[in-house]
Design a protein around this motif. Structure first.
Motif, PDB file in Angstrom:
ATOM      1  N   TRP A   1       8.434  49.501 -46.218  1.00 23.54           N
ATOM      2  CA  TRP A   1       9.426  49.824 -45.277  1.00 23.54           C
ATOM      3  C   TRP A   1      10.844  49.664 -45.856  1.00 23.54           C
ATOM      4  O   TRP A   1      11.227  48.784 -46.729  1.00 23.54           O
ATOM      5  CB  TRP A   1       9.314  48.882 -44.135  1.00 23.54           C
TER       6      TRP A   1
ATOM      7  N   GLU B   1      13.833  49.852 -41.195  1.00 16.02           N
ATOM      8  CA  GLU B   1      12.378  49.925 -40.441  1.00 16.02           C
ATOM      9  C   GLU B   1      11.973  48.422 -40.363  1.00 16.02           C
ATOM     10  O   GLU B   1      11.257  47.958 -39.270  1.00 16.02           O
ATOM     11  CB  GLU B   1      11.658  50.797 -41.458  1.00 16.02           C
TER      12      GLU B   1
ATOM     13  N   VAL C   1       6.104  51.415 -37.057  1.00 19.64           N
ATOM     14  CA  VAL C   1       7.300  51.722 -37.748  1.00 19.64           C
ATOM     15  C   VAL C   1       7.626  53.232 -37.796  1.00 19.64           C
ATOM     16  O   VAL C   1       8.681  54.061 -38.003  1.00 19.64           O
ATOM     17  CB  VAL C   1       7.035  51.025 -38.909  1.00 19.64           C
TER      18      VAL C   1
ATOM     19  N   ASN D   1      15.335  54.617 -39.473  1.00 26.62           N
ATOM     20  CA  ASN D   1      16.146  54.776 -40.725  1.00 26.62           C
ATOM     21  C   ASN D   1      17.347  55.791 -40.008  1.00 26.62           C
ATOM     22  O   ASN D   1      18.258  55.958 -40.769  1.00 26.62           O
ATOM     23  CB  ASN D   1      15.286  55.693 -41.860  1.00 26.62           C
TER      24      ASN D   1
END
Length: 171
Positions: A59, A63, A99, A105
């Motif tokens: 990640w 995230e 996620v 993002n």
């Protein structure tokens, strides 16, 4: 309420790394100080650092922070349900799926951090509202018994665990 008061029957073995990451701390104090530590670490990072992955499939920082927020919401919800003597067994959640579907993002880091601050302040107030006997109530989530107070320490330890990863792997 001190983390050393917990015994291992109050949470599943999966969470022991988060409890151990705390050392000996007061719950309300660690919820406040750990938030400040995370905000201070992240608030001035550039976008390239915030969307960097140190390995394939890992990640990004954005995230990770969104994951911290999502997990805190789930764990706080569990604490609320248990504190109200709700005996319904609660399901687990797939953190990777959360996620993937978080849009982390694409979000501005200031908005993510603001959301984290609001979620944490809500968590702090929730745990401050609990009387001592409420903190000892046991509920079941993810096929494991846990106390209300253990959930508070897991929230703090989870965030500290991820801050440590950010410092070691990303910065």
């Amino acid at each position: 309420m001190n983390s050393r008061q917990l015994n291992t029957q109050e949470y599943a073995p999966f969470y022991s790394q988060y409890i151990k990451a705390l050392g000996e701390v007061d719950l309300n104090e660690v919820l406040e100080t750990s938030l400040k530590d995370l905000i201070t670490t992240l608030e001035n990072l550039h976008e390239e650092k915030l969307t960097y992955r140190y390995a394939e499939g890992k990640w990004t920082i954005k995230e990770l922070v969104q994951h911290i927020i999502d997990a805190e919401r789930v764990l706080s919800y569990r604490a609320l349900r248990f504190s109200r003597n709700d005996a319904t067994e609660l399901p687990g959640f797939d953190e990777d799926w959360y996620v993937t579907n978080s849009n982390g993002n694409e979000r501005d880091i200031k908005d993510i951090l603001q959301e984290l601050i609001h979620v944490r302040n809500s968590t702090i107030l929730l745990f401050k509202s609990f009387k001592q006997e409420i903190l000892l109530i046991i509920g079941t989530a993810s096929n494991s018994d846990m106390t209300v107070r253990a959930l508070g320490f897991i929230i703090a330890g989870h965030q500290i665990h991820h801050l440590r990863i950010i410092k070691e792997k990303y910065l």
